[in-house]
Every structure is written in C-alpha cells, then in structure tokens.
Design a protein around this motif. Sequence first.
Motif, short mmCIF file in Angstrom:
data_model
loop_
_atom_site.label_atom_id
_atom_site.label_comp_id
_atom_site.label_asym_id
_atom_site.label_seq_id
_atom_site.Cartn_x
_atom_site.Cartn_y
_atom_site.Cartn_z
N GLN A 289 0.95 -1.34 0.14
CA GLN A 289 0.14 0.39 0.27
C GLN A 289 0.78 1.14 0.12
OE1 GLN A 289 -2.48 -0.60 3.16
NE2 GLN A 289 -3.83 -1.36 2.73
N ILE A 290 0.05 2.07 -0.20
CA ILE A 290 0.99 3.76 -0.43
C ILE A 290 0.67 4.59 0.20
CG2 ILE A 290 1.26 5.29 -1.64
CD1 ILE A 290 0.94 4.40 -4.22
N THR A 291 0.86 4.87 1.78
CA THR A 291 1.16 5.72 2.14
C THR A 291 0.77 7.18 1.96
OG1 THR A 291 2.80 5.18 3.99
CG2 THR A 291 1.09 3.64 4.29
N ILE A 292 0.08 8.28 2.70
CA ILE A 292 0.91 9.70 2.36
C ILE A 292 0.44 10.46 3.44
CG2 ILE A 292 -0.10 11.61 0.74
CD1 ILE A 292 -1.96 9.78 -0.56
N GLN A 293 1.42 11.15 3.41
CA GLN A 293 1.91 12.27 5.12
C GLN A 293 2.34 13.35 4.29
OE1 GLN A 293 3.52 10.66 8.43
NE2 GLN A 293 3.80 12.79 9.37
N ARG A 294 1.25 14.52 4.60
CA ARG A 294 1.68 16.07 4.89
C ARG A 294 3.00 16.51 5.45
NH1 ARG A 294 -3.51 19.89 2.98
NH2 ARG A 294 -4.05 18.15 1.25
N GLY A 295 3.71 17.85 4.79
CA GLY A 295 4.82 18.25 6.01
C GLY A 295 3.79 19.46 6.27
N ARG A 296 5.24 20.24 6.47
CA ARG A 296 4.70 21.90 6.94
C ARG A 296 3.70 22.12 6.15
NH1 ARG A 296 9.89 24.80 7.16
NH2 ARG A 296 8.86 25.14 8.13
N ASN A 297 3.31 22.21 4.76
CA ASN A 297 1.79 22.56 3.58
C ASN A 297 1.76 21.57 2.53
OD1 ASN A 297 4.56 22.94 1.48
ND2 ASN A 297 5.23 24.21 2.62
N ALA A 298 0.55 22.01 2.51
CA ALA A 298 0.54 21.21 1.14
C ALA A 298 1.01 20.75 0.11
CB ALA A 298 -0.85 21.91 0.54
N ASP A 299 2.58 21.97 -0.20
CA ASP A 299 3.58 21.54 -1.16
C ASP A 299 4.46 20.44 -0.58
OD1 ASP A 299 2.15 22.19 -3.08
OD2 ASP A 299 2.96 24.80 -3.38
N VAL A 300 4.62 20.12 0.18
CA VAL A 300 6.01 19.10 0.73
C VAL A 300 4.96 17.50 0.65
CG1 VAL A 300 7.65 18.78 2.34
CG2 VAL A 300 7.07 20.76 1.18
N VAL A 301 5.57 16.91 0.42
CA VAL A 301 4.48 15.38 0.42
C VAL A 301 4.94 13.82 1.30
CG1 VAL A 301 2.45 13.53 0.54
CG2 VAL A 301 2.09 16.27 -0.31
N GLU A 302 4.81 13.51 1.50
CA GLU A 302 5.52 12.55 1.49
C GLU A 302 5.26 11.15 0.65
OE1 GLU A 302 6.87 9.62 4.80
OE2 GLU A 302 8.88 10.53 4.84
N CYS B 250 6.71 25.28 -9.35
CA CYS B 250 5.57 25.99 -9.45
C CYS B 250 4.66 25.84 -8.15
CB CYS B 250 4.51 25.87 -10.42
SG CYS B 250 5.15 26.97 -11.85
N PRO B 251 4.45 26.54 -7.04
CA PRO B 251 3.52 25.91 -5.65
C PRO B 251 2.38 25.44 -6.64
CG PRO B 251 4.08 28.32 -5.33
CD PRO B 251 4.34 27.85 -7.27
N GLY B 252 2.20 23.80 -6.88
CA GLY B 252 0.45 23.20 -7.12
C GLY B 252 0.95 22.84 -8.67
N GLY B 253 1.96 22.90 -8.67
CA GLY B 253 2.03 22.39 -9.80
C GLY B 253 2.03 22.57 -11.26
N CYS B 254 1.95 22.13 -12.65
CA CYS B 254 2.64 22.38 -13.21
C CYS B 254 1.38 23.55 -13.96
CB CYS B 254 3.29 21.58 -14.98
SG CYS B 254 4.82 20.96 -13.91
#
Length: 617
Positions: free
Chosen positions: A374-387, A461-465
């Motif tokens: 499975q893939i686990t997703i964890q946010r960092g300090r803001n929405a543009d940093v994700v593990e 770019c914040p949020g992506g392309c």
Amino acid sequence: MSAILSADDLNDFISPGVACIKPVETLPKQQAQENAYEVTTEDKVAAAEAPPASISLTDCLACSGCVTSAEAVLVSLQSHQEVLNTLDAYPELRLPWTAQGESLPGPSDGKVFVASVSPQTRASIAATYRVSETAATNMIQQLLSGPAGLRSGGANNSGFAWIIDTNAMRQAALVAAADEVMESQHTSDSSASRAEKPKKPILTSACPGWICYAEKTHPHALPHMSRLKSPQALTGTLVKSVLARTYGINPENVWHMAIMPCFDKKLEASREELTDIHWSPDGVDTERKGIRDVDCVITARELLMLAESRDISFPQLSQKPLSSQQRTPFPDPKLDRFLFPSRSTANGSREAGTSGGYLWHVLETYRAQHPGSQITIQRGRNADVVEYTLVDSEDAAILRTARYYGFRNIQNLVRRLKPARASRMPGAASRLAGARKPGAAAGSAGGQNMSDYAYVEVMACPGGCTNGGGQIKVGDVGALRGSGIENGGDQQVAPQQKEWLQKVDEAYFSSSDSGSPSASDTEDEGVEDVEASSINTTAKSSANGDVEMEDAEDGSVVGGISHSKIKDIFSHWSELTGVSTDKLVYTSYRKVESDVGKTTTDVERVAGLASTIGGGW
C-alpha cells in the motif's frame, strides 16, 4: 515577494542594468536607480515599448540571479511573433513524400512545421472558454493546422503538419524514470551503459526553473538529478532524429514549436545539451553549431496572441477534430500510432498530480512488484511538501519518496542535500557528533533524512505545472470571455486565484477515462492509505486511451502504461536512427560558473550571443 529574493542570494546573474529578468532591449534608457543592485517588480520599472514576450517576477520562477541577461534575450526571441515571422519566411514542405527515402516535394528552403502541446496548456484554454479539454485540443489543432486557422493567411499560407500531444512522450518518460530509480537501487550493477547514474535520492529534472536554479546556485544537487529528458525535449529529439536519420530531412528544415505552461521552458529549449550535436553520429567531432531539438516555446497566453495577430477569433474556432483528409500521418507507421493514438491519452489520476505524475508512476511500478503493498501519504509543513511511502502488509517501508513544489520548499530541500562542511577548529569532531546531520528532517514530511528517499519530485510552481507562469491568468479571463468578470478588491484576489486554479485542475483531470479506477481523494490531513488497485487493465478502464484489449494480459502494464510497449518504441526509435537509446533519451547537467571578477561585460556576452543567432540558434 518570495523568500527566495533576498539580498544574500543576489549575484552577477542579475546584472546591475537589468531589473529582475526583463528583456534588456525593453528597459528604459539611462534610468537612474538609487540602488543599482535592487531587484524590483515590473511596476517600478516601466518598459519603453511593448516587448515580444513580457516576463515578470510572477511569470518566470527562475529568479534571484538564475537568469542571465543573455538568457533574457533568448527568452524574448521565443514569442508568438517569432512563430509568425518563421511561417512567413519559409514555405511549408508538403507531406507526405512519395516514397520512403526519396526527397520531399516542394522548395528546398521550406520547413516541416511541427507543434507539441502540453496537457496543462489545454487545461488552461479549456477552463478559460468553459469547454472540455477535448474541445480545447481540437480548437488548438484547428488554429495551427486547420483551413480556418494559420493556413488562411500569411505570406505562404503555412501551417503545422503535426500537432503532437506531449502525453505520448510523457508516458515514455514515466517508464524511463521508473527504470532509472530501479537502476539506482542496484549500485553494484555494472551493466548499465550510461557512465553516470544519479545519486540517491533522485530528483526530477523535467522542471527547467528548478534545473536553472540548481545549476547556478546549488551545484551540489546536480549529482542527484535525473538524467532523463523532459517530454518536451524527447518529442523534439524523436521527430528531428527520425526525419533526419531515416528520411534524409535536414534538422534545420524541421521547425518544432512547443506550447508549454511556463516561460522557463524557453530556457530549456535553449540548452546546448538539447541539440542535434548530442545525438548526431558526427556531432562529437564537428565544430558546427547545433540545431535545437525545440526551436521555439510559447505559452497558453502567447497562443491566444498568435491567433489575435492573424485576426482569428480563437473561441470561434471549430471544436471538432480535423478530418482524416486534413491529417498527415507520420512517415513511420509504428511511431505514427504511438504519437497519434486512436483515442486521446488521459492526463492521469489526481494522486499523480498535475506535473506529469513521475513520483506516482515510480510508486505504482514498485507496487506492481510487491502484491499486497500500500501507499501511505503524509503531508509536511504545507500542502506542497508530501511524503509517500510504499509499505508491505506488515507496514515495513519498501520505498520512500517525497514531493517538493514551490521555491520556498525547494530551498529547504537543497539545504538538506548539502553535505556538512568539516570544521578545522580543535575539538570540532566531538561537537559535530551531537549536531544535526546534513539532510536532517527539519520541516520534513515524515521526519526522514534525505538519504532515506529514493525519489523526490521537484517542481518550481506551487501546486504543480497547471500553475505555470505562462498560463492564462484569472485577471485575463473576463476579457477573453467577453463577459466583463471583475477582479474585485485586493482582499478578493487571493481566493479568486485559488478558485481559478481549481477550475484549471478540474479541466486537467477531466480527460481521465470515466471507466478508469476512481481516483481517491487525498486532501485530508494526516496519513492515508491508498488501496492497491489492479495493475492489469482493459481498454475500457485504462488511463491510456491507446491500450488494446490484449493489454489486460500484459503484466508490464502499470497505471495504464505498458512498459513493454514503451521499451519497444525506444528500441524501434534507436534502430530507425542508428543512435543509441542513451543518446536519444538522456541528457546531462553542469555547474554554471559565476562571472564575478571576470572582465567580460554583460553587453559583450549578449553581443556574443546575438552573433550566434541563426542556423538553429
């Protein structure tokens, strides 16, 4: 103003005479400044005349000394006006040719015009005119190649022979990226033909703003860069190399225009590494100037300016596809089916994001090899940093990856990648033993060291392309629609912009097949599990519109992309051209030295650049 614009970061790449990165020829003459090294906004320094391509701090993210005045000239040369000038200067070579290997009919000084269009650009157009992405695709094709578009005017009635969806080469890039990560995990493997492999963690290299920033300010990050070309560069290399090596058309007679979401792609097209010298057999031993794989890059906004310059009403263009009689097939049938599939290629799921889905495809490839994971997703300090972590049935980590978008977050990333500097002070070794190690998890998503990650997707770019600087801005939508939408007061600008970006994202994801496995919402905070879905797909549920029914039995299909078919395309491409896949698919990066203390002036550098323009430069 972004945190990246600080006095400590300024260097010679922004010269005293160039405010930010405005094209040098458009600056006011002899305008005095209180502080010669001040970085200003375009509001403080007014242009003397309308520039061919107006670049501001909000447009180009490769700022803080990342763009030289010479590069500013290159950016200004790539504009919608340059497209019109080229179409008027060269007649169109008529295709198809009579037989393989024979010379093309038509004038020898003509050009084959080729365009490639990014899905982010199509999403911006679709959201602006409230049409589907498919309709936006057809409108762009009608403009570039249809009888009511560019072919209806100009000195030669020239238009584009092929309009290529870069999603085709994006799929090829995703497969190559997954293979690159897997190769890096086996450092003892000496069979790899490439002399250089990126170090762990591998950082994506598809974003030219990020590459520009790293090469000029943080060269310690370059050994981690993916050596893979971007879809834009891959498309240009494929078209020009096949036409040149197989059908005898000089690369100089093939003019490739890319329509991209950001201005930084213009800088990518200008790279010396992305010319025919690097894939031509005689390139190493010649001193000739290289022919660029991508001759010109324009953005979504410049595409509309292109139509306006020819008095073409873009929203009035037909939303129907070109007829089969108007379509020119690519000379090689196999590549024709690859570049122009029978059904449009979807942009991917929401989990993959709006920047191509590199990280997500790497995860899916590994998940296919570990059933039950499975893939686990964890946010960092803001929405543009994700593990993102792939875990087995016992929650043990199989693969750790991360996503860093936006320059504020990229600054933290490069700091954590920087190796520790050994102190020469007595007793420093004992003090360093208790200090934070390089790559420690200050502000990271999951408290991980950078060395724990196998792959990091980095975008400027914040949020992506879809949030690229060349996309249509919310303030322009009202005028383009003719509906008189107002921006409102300053307090309403931010929420309006956020709402607009959501609409562009919706247009981007709307291309996904309705029969595809539904994309799970990953907006909630905390750690989430994404259930493993079936890797083998059918044509109805595939994210790739060109997947055939027999692909349901193809064990190499990951996320709707057949790895075996993509590798077969790479092999076929190499056989057609007689060039190794490594030369065609991969590139290199280099540290850019500062000119501080050198006698060469900015004026001399720009003059030297201007003298080389021509023959592909």
